[in-house]
Design a protein around this motif. Sequence first.
Motif, mmCIF file in Angstrom:
data_model
loop_
_atom_site.group_PDB
_atom_site.id
_atom_site.type_symbol
_atom_site.label_atom_id
_atom_site.label_comp_id
_atom_site.label_asym_id
_atom_site.label_seq_id
_atom_site.Cartn_x
_atom_site.Cartn_y
_atom_site.Cartn_z
ATOM 1 N N GLN A 128 50.604 -30.742 -8.653
ATOM 2 C CA GLN A 128 52.026 -30.424 -8.455
ATOM 3 C C GLN A 128 52.523 -29.509 -9.573
ATOM 4 N N ILE A 129 52.088 -29.805 -10.819
ATOM 5 C CA ILE A 129 52.505 -28.956 -11.944
ATOM 6 C C ILE A 129 51.960 -27.550 -11.766
ATOM 7 N N GLU A 130 50.704 -27.437 -11.322
ATOM 8 C CA GLU A 130 50.117 -26.099 -11.101
ATOM 9 C C GLU A 130 50.847 -25.359 -9.993
ATOM 10 N N ALA A 131 51.200 -26.086 -8.914
ATOM 11 C CA ALA A 131 51.938 -25.449 -7.812
ATOM 12 C C ALA A 131 53.316 -24.986 -8.289
ATOM 13 N N GLU A 132 53.984 -25.834 -9.078
ATOM 14 C CA GLU A 132 55.294 -25.445 -9.603
ATOM 15 C C GLU A 132 55.156 -24.282 -10.578
ATOM 16 N N ARG A 133 54.071 -24.279 -11.359
ATOM 17 C CA ARG A 133 53.842 -23.172 -12.298
ATOM 18 C C ARG A 133 53.661 -21.860 -11.537
ATOM 19 N N GLN A 134 52.836 -21.922 -10.460
ATOM 20 C CA GLN A 134 52.620 -20.714 -9.664
ATOM 21 C C GLN A 134 53.933 -20.254 -9.022
ATOM 22 N N SER A 135 54.675 -21.239 -8.504
ATOM 23 C CA SER A 135 55.962 -20.901 -7.873
ATOM 24 C C SER A 135 56.916 -20.303 -8.894
ATOM 25 N N THR A 136 56.954 -20.883 -10.070
ATOM 26 C CA THR A 136 57.830 -20.385 -11.132
ATOM 27 C C THR A 136 57.371 -19.014 -11.587
ATOM 28 N N LEU A 137 56.068 -18.797 -11.669
ATOM 29 C CA LEU A 137 55.526 -17.507 -12.090
ATOM 30 C C LEU A 137 55.900 -16.421 -11.086
ATOM 31 N N VAL A 138 55.784 -16.731 -9.792
ATOM 32 C CA VAL A 138 56.152 -15.764 -8.752
ATOM 33 C C VAL A 138 57.649 -15.461 -8.830
ATOM 34 N N SER A 139 58.436 -16.532 -8.974
ATOM 35 C CA SER A 139 59.885 -16.353 -9.053
ATOM 36 C C SER A 139 60.265 -15.575 -10.305
ATOM 37 N N LEU A 140 59.605 -15.897 -11.403
ATOM 38 C CA LEU A 140 59.882 -15.207 -12.665
ATOM 39 C C LEU A 140 59.497 -13.737 -12.587
ATOM 40 N N ARG A 141 58.379 -13.455 -11.959
ATOM 41 C CA ARG A 141 57.964 -12.048 -11.799
ATOM 42 C C ARG A 141 58.993 -11.275 -10.999
ATOM 43 N N ALA A 142 59.468 -11.904 -9.945
ATOM 44 C CA ALA A 142 60.463 -11.209 -9.119
ATOM 45 C C ALA A 142 61.737 -10.959 -9.923
ATOM 46 N N GLU A 143 62.171 -11.953 -10.673
ATOM 47 C CA GLU A 143 63.402 -11.778 -11.457
ATOM 48 C C GLU A 143 63.202 -10.789 -12.588
ATOM 49 N N VAL A 144 62.039 -10.900 -13.289
ATOM 50 C CA VAL A 144 61.759 -9.958 -14.381
ATOM 51 C C VAL A 144 61.654 -8.542 -13.813
ATOM 52 N N GLY A 145 61.015 -8.445 -12.673
ATOM 53 C CA GLY A 145 60.898 -7.114 -12.048
ATOM 54 C C GLY A 145 62.272 -6.538 -11.723
#
Length: 185
Positions: A128-145
């Motif tokens: 679950q932590i890995e899934a949330e990390r991946q989800s957060t990473l994708v979301s963060l990339r979109a926001e940073v982008g």
Amino acid sequence: MLQALVTVAAEEGHSGGNPLLPAVYDITWSLVCFVIIGFVVWRIALPRMAKVLDARSAAIEGNIAKADEAQREAEAALEQYTAQLAEARKEAGEIREAAREDGKKIVAEAKDTASSEAARLTAAAHAQIEAERQSTLVSLRAEVGTLAVDLAGNVIGETLSDDARAQAVVDRFLAELEASEKAAQ
């Protein structure tokens, strides 16, 4: 006074005999009565007393025999009771030992179950932590982008409306950022 009585007795009774000896007829009749009473006692009373004493003796011996038998039975019952008590104590000890062994097995099974459940929960939590990390990473990339494109547009003074080009710039920037972080470690 005593002397007067002795004198009177001597004058009335026998004239020349001893006052202390009884007369011959008294001795004869006393002897006849004694023989009759002795014969009656010997023939009637003694056999009856012997029967009573024999019966009493037999009863006493019978009671002694019964008491001995009761004593033997009591001793046998005591031995049997003692043996049963020893067997019951042995059985109770075996039951206690079996209960301890069962308790140890139950505790071991509970520990194994708890360990496997803990491992399963830990694995699920990591997933679950890995899934949330991946989800957060994708979301963060979109926001940073988006922030990077907006910031670059503000620095350049023009808007970068081409999404594909902006996405390529953001991906390249993040890849360079990750490469620099790995090189720093």
